[in-house]
Design an enzyme around this catalytic site. Structure first.
Site, PDB file in Angstrom:
ATOM      1  N   ASP A  55      27.197  50.490  36.222  1.00 27.61           N
ATOM      2  CA  ASP A  55      26.439  49.546  37.059  1.00 27.61           C
ATOM      3  C   ASP A  55      25.000  50.106  37.533  1.00 27.61           C
ATOM      4  O   ASP A  55      24.206  49.644  37.268  1.00 27.61           O
ATOM      5  CB  ASP A  55      27.162  49.019  38.407  1.00 27.61           C
ATOM      6  CG  ASP A  55      28.072  47.860  38.107  1.00 27.61           C
ATOM      7  OD1 ASP A  55      28.343  47.780  36.874  1.00 27.61           O
ATOM      8  OD2 ASP A  55      28.382  47.060  38.944  1.00 27.61           O
ATOM      9  N   ASN A  99      27.651  43.564  34.013  1.00 30.36           N
ATOM     10  CA  ASN A  99      28.599  42.838  34.542  1.00 30.36           C
ATOM     11  C   ASN A  99      28.078  43.407  36.176  1.00 30.36           C
ATOM     12  O   ASN A  99      28.907  43.237  37.004  1.00 30.36           O
ATOM     13  CB  ASN A  99      30.222  42.968  34.739  1.00 30.36           C
ATOM     14  CG  ASN A  99      30.773  41.895  35.156  1.00 30.36           C
ATOM     15  OD1 ASN A  99      30.408  41.100  35.591  1.00 30.36           O
ATOM     16  ND2 ASN A  99      32.174  41.761  34.986  1.00 30.36           N
ATOM     17  N   ASP A 323      36.210  43.578  48.895  1.00 33.59           N
ATOM     18  CA  ASP A 323      36.712  44.535  48.087  1.00 33.59           C
ATOM     19  C   ASP A 323      37.900  45.436  48.278  1.00 33.59           C
ATOM     20  O   ASP A 323      38.668  45.443  47.558  1.00 33.59           O
ATOM     21  CB  ASP A 323      35.545  45.468  47.554  1.00 33.59           C
ATOM     22  CG  ASP A 323      34.298  44.727  46.834  1.00 33.59           C
ATOM     23  OD1 ASP A 323      34.593  43.464  46.271  1.00 33.59           O
ATOM     24  OD2 ASP A 323      33.216  45.196  46.477  1.00 33.59           O
ATOM     25  N   GLU A 351      34.407  40.312  39.390  1.00 34.93           N
ATOM     26  CA  GLU A 351      34.279  40.868  38.016  1.00 34.93           C
ATOM     27  C   GLU A 351      35.382  39.709  37.123  1.00 34.93           C
ATOM     28  O   GLU A 351      35.131  39.854  36.052  1.00 34.93           O
ATOM     29  CB  GLU A 351      34.776  42.323  38.111  1.00 34.93           C
ATOM     30  CG  GLU A 351      33.801  43.084  38.271  1.00 34.93           C
ATOM     31  CD  GLU A 351      33.324  43.187  39.640  1.00 34.93           C
ATOM     32  OE1 GLU A 351      33.862  42.467  40.358  1.00 34.93           O
ATOM     33  OE2 GLU A 351      32.583  44.467  39.989  1.00 34.93           O
ATOM     34  N   HIS A 395      37.359  46.970  37.312  1.00 33.68           N
ATOM     35  CA  HIS A 395      37.580  48.506  37.646  1.00 33.68           C
ATOM     36  C   HIS A 395      38.647  48.477  38.975  1.00 33.68           C
ATOM     37  O   HIS A 395      39.561  49.136  39.115  1.00 33.68           O
ATOM     38  CB  HIS A 395      36.162  49.026  38.192  1.00 33.68           C
ATOM     39  CG  HIS A 395      35.318  48.201  39.307  1.00 33.68           C
ATOM     40  ND1 HIS A 395      34.920  48.933  40.185  1.00 33.68           N
ATOM     41  CD2 HIS A 395      35.289  46.898  39.256  1.00 33.68           C
ATOM     42  CE1 HIS A 395      34.033  47.880  40.967  1.00 33.68           C
ATOM     43  NE2 HIS A 395      34.322  46.896  40.461  1.00 33.68           N
ATOM     44  N   ARG A 396      38.450  47.316  39.679  1.00 32.21           N
ATOM     45  CA  ARG A 396      39.191  47.511  40.953  1.00 32.21           C
ATOM     46  C   ARG A 396      40.793  46.999  40.766  1.00 32.21           C
ATOM     47  O   ARG A 396      41.588  47.696  41.341  1.00 32.21           O
ATOM     48  CB  ARG A 396      38.722  46.552  42.045  1.00 32.21           C
ATOM     49  CG  ARG A 396      37.422  46.976  42.732  1.00 32.21           C
ATOM     50  CD  ARG A 396      36.896  46.649  43.998  1.00 32.21           C
ATOM     51  NE  ARG A 396      35.738  47.089  44.281  1.00 32.21           N
ATOM     52  CZ  ARG A 396      35.073  48.280  44.348  1.00 32.21           C
ATOM     53  NH1 ARG A 396      35.935  49.390  44.313  1.00 32.21           N
ATOM     54  NH2 ARG A 396      33.884  48.722  44.494  1.00 32.21           N
ATOM     55  N   LYS A 421      32.759  51.449  35.814  1.00 25.26           N
ATOM     56  CA  LYS A 421      31.955  50.604  36.414  1.00 25.26           C
ATOM     57  C   LYS A 421      31.604  51.207  37.770  1.00 25.26           C
ATOM     58  O   LYS A 421      30.278  51.363  38.021  1.00 25.26           O
ATOM     59  CB  LYS A 421      32.350  49.406  36.847  1.00 25.26           C
ATOM     60  CG  LYS A 421      31.558  48.364  37.321  1.00 25.26           C
ATOM     61  CD  LYS A 421      32.401  46.951  37.381  1.00 25.26           C
ATOM     62  CE  LYS A 421      31.148  45.669  37.362  1.00 25.26           C
ATOM     63  NZ  LYS A 421      30.705  45.479  38.428  1.00 25.26           N
TER      64      LYS A 421
END
Ligand code: DC
Length: 656
Positions: A55, A99, A323, A351, A395-396, A421
């Protein structure tokens, strides 16, 4: 910048305890806002501890297209941005923003206000993430932004319409707080001052705090009325603070704090603390409310299991930490009852649709999950199941689900590279605080022809353990490189090949894409090639997880260079098997003669001496005794005798 190469999947072993300290990478939210503010400001800004991830690269690439001068690179942690005072040198161009919502939304607003003709696009998922509320607000001021695809979504064309503030600027706050962030960051460039009014209930409020805090660092103080309206005074302009340091990523911290809470701990994260400007540090408060013990300092937070070992079931409104809240969905797997995660509707426009994705993957490990428009209820598994976890290019999802290995089951994480990311080193950091569950490892290394292969295999048989001949993995990579015509010094290509290698070890046979290559990997050409490519750090990293995947019950004997230091640092017994160079040459000589091959003892002696010398001097994984290794000089010992000695050491240690 460093480009990491990830395998198509990672096999993570079940985890028992988690303990240690992790230095966090820089925050994504702060990094991208700071880059944009530095570009918009007057003067040069030195940004320290900038996150090096997908990012932030998208933002740096965008600034390059706009003609902003940036020196240094994120890999080194320091970049210097020459601000352009709101006037970008290039007035037109095409920006590809992947993204990265933290790049897409603020750049849309900044470029609309700055003026110029631009096209902004991203990956297909970015084109499914809403931006209509921001575009409507900007067009109401005269921006003239057009949709190039579905109305309300990227990609966008900025036509260069002049933005003029006359009256309050209205923006919806209940879909993404990034729309408000984008307007707040951009509007000071009009110099006219502006009143921004939020329509609907503002979500993810702490992210607005980050925005306001950073604007103030760049000289613009916003006056506010709670979360309903924000006034940017007229005549303001961004000025560089000179040097600014990016805090560690508080969302990234959540995985390790959770690890400490569910895995015994203590696990400490460094880079965020009590004085953090990031809302996600409040995740630690949420953990505390479940009984997890938390300690905090200026620049660190630490978590350990509840004093009574019980993680309390919870029902929490998590709107303020959207998040980090994902991490709580995984902590819920270890709670003492069903847990409700409420007010998380924004998960659906991130995402991926994170509510649907989380529900699907948590069910795979055995949890009961109820899914609503803006909530999840997670019931801990009664029977854990191993599973292959989809990560949805999110990613998370990858980072969260990796923690589920604490349930005592192995998990395969598909497409683990999505962590790049925001946290490219995530899996290394996780390994550094993980204690694989009670699986004993014996690591055996030694110089060439020390008999380590024969002895290690005998030890594995004697203990009934699995066996990893790591050299054969390097040999298969070398064979594949030769067959595919890849230059042996092309590190990136070799590492990519290693990451995607289809290799299976069955007993004494090694299969490459189904073909038995046990003989083919023993030729002199392959030996030479293996020795060369084994010195490439990117290949070693690409093969590391492949080797770790061999770990399993009842135990593992791992033979090779860095088994006890890098791949299985937790190995309970590390052995460095040596023998005099004369004896090693004599053994190799006998081996070759027995196979009916011609060999000269003097030649072998010289070859081995030279190889010892070369191997011990090489900078990457040099030959040598690992820290804590026991040395066994097998000169005059039969392989059986060496094996008995090692098995004796192992039993001694287990009985201790
Ligand atoms: O043990 P071997 O000869 O089969 O190993 C082949 C090559 O790979 C050799 O040059 C050493 C290297 N190697 C390594 O660097 N690290 C390992 N863990 C195993 C082997």
């Amino acid at each position: 910048m460093s480009t990491r190469i990830f395998p198509p999947h990672l096999d993570l072993p079940p985890l028992a305890g988690m303990r240690g300290t992790v230095r966090l990478p820089g925050s994504k939210s702060i990094s991208n806002r700071t880059l944009l503010l530095a570009a918009l400001a007057e003067g040069e800004t030195e940004i320290r501890d900038l996150l090096d991830s997908d990012d932030t690269r998208r933002m740096l690439e965008a600034l390059a297209v706009l003609g902003v001068e940036v020196n240094g690179d994120a890999a080194s942690g320091v970049v210097r941005v020459r601000g352009c005072g709101g006037l970008f040198p290039n007035g037109e161009g095409k920006l590809f923003l992947g993204n990265a919502g933290t790049a897409f939304r603020p750049l849309t607003a900044a470029l609309a206000v700055a003026g110029g003709r631009f096209e902004l696009s991203g990956v297909p998922r970015m084109h499914e993430r809403p931006i209509g509320d921001l575009v409507t607000a900007l067009n109401a001021m005269g921006a003239g932004i057009e949709y190039l695809g579905t109305p309300g979504f990227p990609p966008l064309r900025l036509t260069g319409g002049a933005v003029k503030v006359s009256g309050p600027v209205r923006v919806r706050g209940d879909v993404s707080s990034q729309f408000l962030t984008a307007l707040l960051l951009a509007l000071p460039m009009t110099r006219d001052g502006a009143l921004v009014e939020v329509e609907g209930e503002l979500i993810s409020k702490p992210y607005i705090d980050i925005t306001l805090n950073l604007m103030e660092r760049f000289g613009v103080a916003v006056e506010r009325d709670g979360w309903a309206s924000f006034r940017i005074p007229s005549g303001t302009r961004y000025k560089t603070p000179g040097v600014i340091a990016v805090e560690g990523d508080a969302s990234g911290a959540s995985y390790f704090l959770a690890a400490g809470g569910i895995g015994g701990g203590p696990v400490r994260v460094e880079g965020v603390g009590e004085r953090s400007i990031q809302g996600d540090v409040r995740f630690a408060d949420a953990l505390e409310s479940l009984g997890i013990q938390v300690a905090r300092g200026d620049n660190w937070i630490e978590a350990r299991a509840p004093a009574d070992g019980r993680i309390r079931a919870f029902d929490l409104d998590l709107n303020h930490i959207p998040d980090a809240a994902m991490t709580l969905a995984v902590v819920a797997l270890f709670a003492d009852g069903p847990c409700r995660l409420a007010n998380i509707a924004s998960w659906r426009v991130k995402e991926t649709d994170r509510i649907a994705a989380m529900a699907a993957e948590l069910r795979k490990v055995g949890a009961g999950v109820e899914e609503g428009d803006d909530f999840l209820v997670v019931t801990p598994p009664t029977r854990w199941q191993g599973a292959a976890i989809e990560t949805y290019d999110d990613h998370r999802m990858a980072m969260c689900l990796s923690l589920a290995t604490r349930g005592g089951v192995p998990l395969r994480i598909l497409d683990p590279g999505c962590v790049a990311k925001t946290f490219p080193e995530y899996f290394e950091a996780l390994a550094s605080v993980s204690q694989p569950e009670g699986v004993p490892v014996v690591a055996i290394d030694g110089p060439g022809a020390s008999g380590k292969g024969t002895v290690a295999r005998m030890v594995a048989d004697a203990l009934g353990f699995r066996y990893l001949d790591s050299g054969s993995i390097y040999r298969v990579a070398a064979l594949a490189a030769i067959r595919n015509g890849v230059a042996l010094d092309d590190e990136a290509e070799i590492a990519a090949l290693g990451a995607h290698l289809d290799v299976v070890c069955e007993g004494e046979s090694v299969l490459l894409s189904g073909e038995d290559v046990s003989e083919a990997i023993r030729t002199e050409e392959v030996s030479q090639a293996a020795s060369r490519i084994a010195a490439l750090p990117a290949l070693r990293e690409a093969l590391m997880w492949r080797q770790r995947a061999f770990l399993g019950r009842p135990g593992l004997v791992a033979e090779g260079r860095d088994m006890g230091s890098v791949v299985f640092p937790q190995a309970g017994l590390k052995v460095y098997l040596t023998a005099s160079v004369e004896e090693r040459a004599a053994r190799r000589h006998k081996q070759l003669i027995d196979k009916g091959m011609r060999a000269s003892l003097a030649g072998l002696l010289q070859d081995l001496s030279e190889r010892d010398e070369r191997d011990s001097r090489r900078s990457v994984a040099p030959l040598g005794k690992a820290e804590g290794a026991r040395e066994l000089d097998s000169t005059g010992l039969s392989p059986q005798a060496a094996c008995e000695r090692i098995v004796g050491w192992f039993r001694e240690q287990v009985c201790r």
